[in-house]
Design an enzyme around this catalytic site. Structure first.
Site, PDB file in Angstrom:
ATOM      1  N   HIS A 134       0.817  -1.207   0.000  1.00 41.28           N
ATOM      2  CA  HIS A 134       0.000   0.000   0.000  1.00 41.28           C
ATOM      3  C   HIS A 134       0.857   1.266   0.000  1.00 41.28           C
ATOM      4  O   HIS A 134       1.915   1.338   0.626  1.00 41.28           O
ATOM      5  CB  HIS A 134      -0.914   0.017   1.228  1.00 41.28           C
ATOM      6  N   HIS A 143      12.135  -1.213 -12.161  1.00 40.42           N
ATOM      7  CA  HIS A 143      12.020  -2.663 -12.369  1.00 40.42           C
ATOM      8  C   HIS A 143      12.089  -3.356 -11.026  1.00 40.42           C
ATOM      9  O   HIS A 143      13.062  -3.216 -10.290  1.00 40.42           O
ATOM     10  CB  HIS A 143      13.172  -3.126 -13.265  1.00 40.42           C
TER      11      HIS A 143
END
Length: 209
Positions: A134, A143
């Site tokens: 979250h 990446h």
């Protein structure tokens, strides 16, 4: 629904597979090694970047499937300037919150989790089994490698790279272009353009990106 994929690589195969499973009916590759490379796994390679730029209007979507962050950024910007319809690809087994944002050109692979209020920038890779908790923010062209974990509220800078099975503690910032080594445990913020390794992670060298 026809998808054009730039980058006939192993990463590209996983993008094509995820795309097919998520509803794209036809996937073809373009790669600058064409015509020497005419096939990528089960999918045809039909041209190079120049060919793709000429034919973008023939496809319902395009995506860049190149693992290197800098190259992926350059190619995506080139396609965007041509008017290509850049799309994201999300594997059907990934769990992406309805309250998360995944921007154009990004991929979210099998069994990855992107939780509420997370933001995935343009051209990002959330690889197999990775977790974006979250309120995390992944900068453009970052990446996250297989099974890597960003705990709540992490900010991953543009073009940063987190290695396989690495983890980043909650509320930590990882700077632009930084690299986190495989299995590293990041407990303190990481400056831009460095490589960190180990548990706890320490600066090894300037980033090679």
């Amino acid at each position: 629904m026809r998808l054009a994929i730039l980058g006939a690589s192993g990463h590209g195969k996983v993008v094509a597979d995820a795309a097919g499973l998520s509803g794209w009916s036809s996937m073809v590759f373009f790669d600058d090694a064409w015509p020497e490379i005419a096939k990528n796994g089960f999918w045809p390679v039909v041209g190079d970047t120049a060919t793709m730029l000429r034919e973008v209007s023939n496809f319902d979507g395009v995506i860049v499937a190149i693992g290197n962050n800098s190259t992926r950024k350059a190619k995506q910007h080139e396609l965007a300037a041509s008017g290509a319809r850049l799309v994201s690809v999300i594997h059907p087994s990934a769990v992406v919150s309805d309250f998360a944002v995944v921007c154009a050109g990004s991929v979210v692979f099998a069994n990855a989790v992107v939780n509420a209020c997370a933001e995935i920038g343009e051209g990002c890779i959330v690889n197999t089994g990775a977790v974006v908790e979250h309120d995390c923010v992944m900068g453009d062209f970052a990446h996250l490698s297989p099974n890597a974990v960003l705990a709540g509220g992490v900010k991953l800078g543009p073009m940063a790279w987190v290695g396989a099975c690495a983890s980043v503690k909650q509320l930590i910032d990882v700077g632009e272009g930084a690299m986190v080594g495989m299995g590293a445990v990041v407990t303190k913020s990481v400056p831009s353009a460095v490589t960190v390794v180990g548990n706890p992670a320490k600066v090894l060298s300037p980033s090679s990106q």
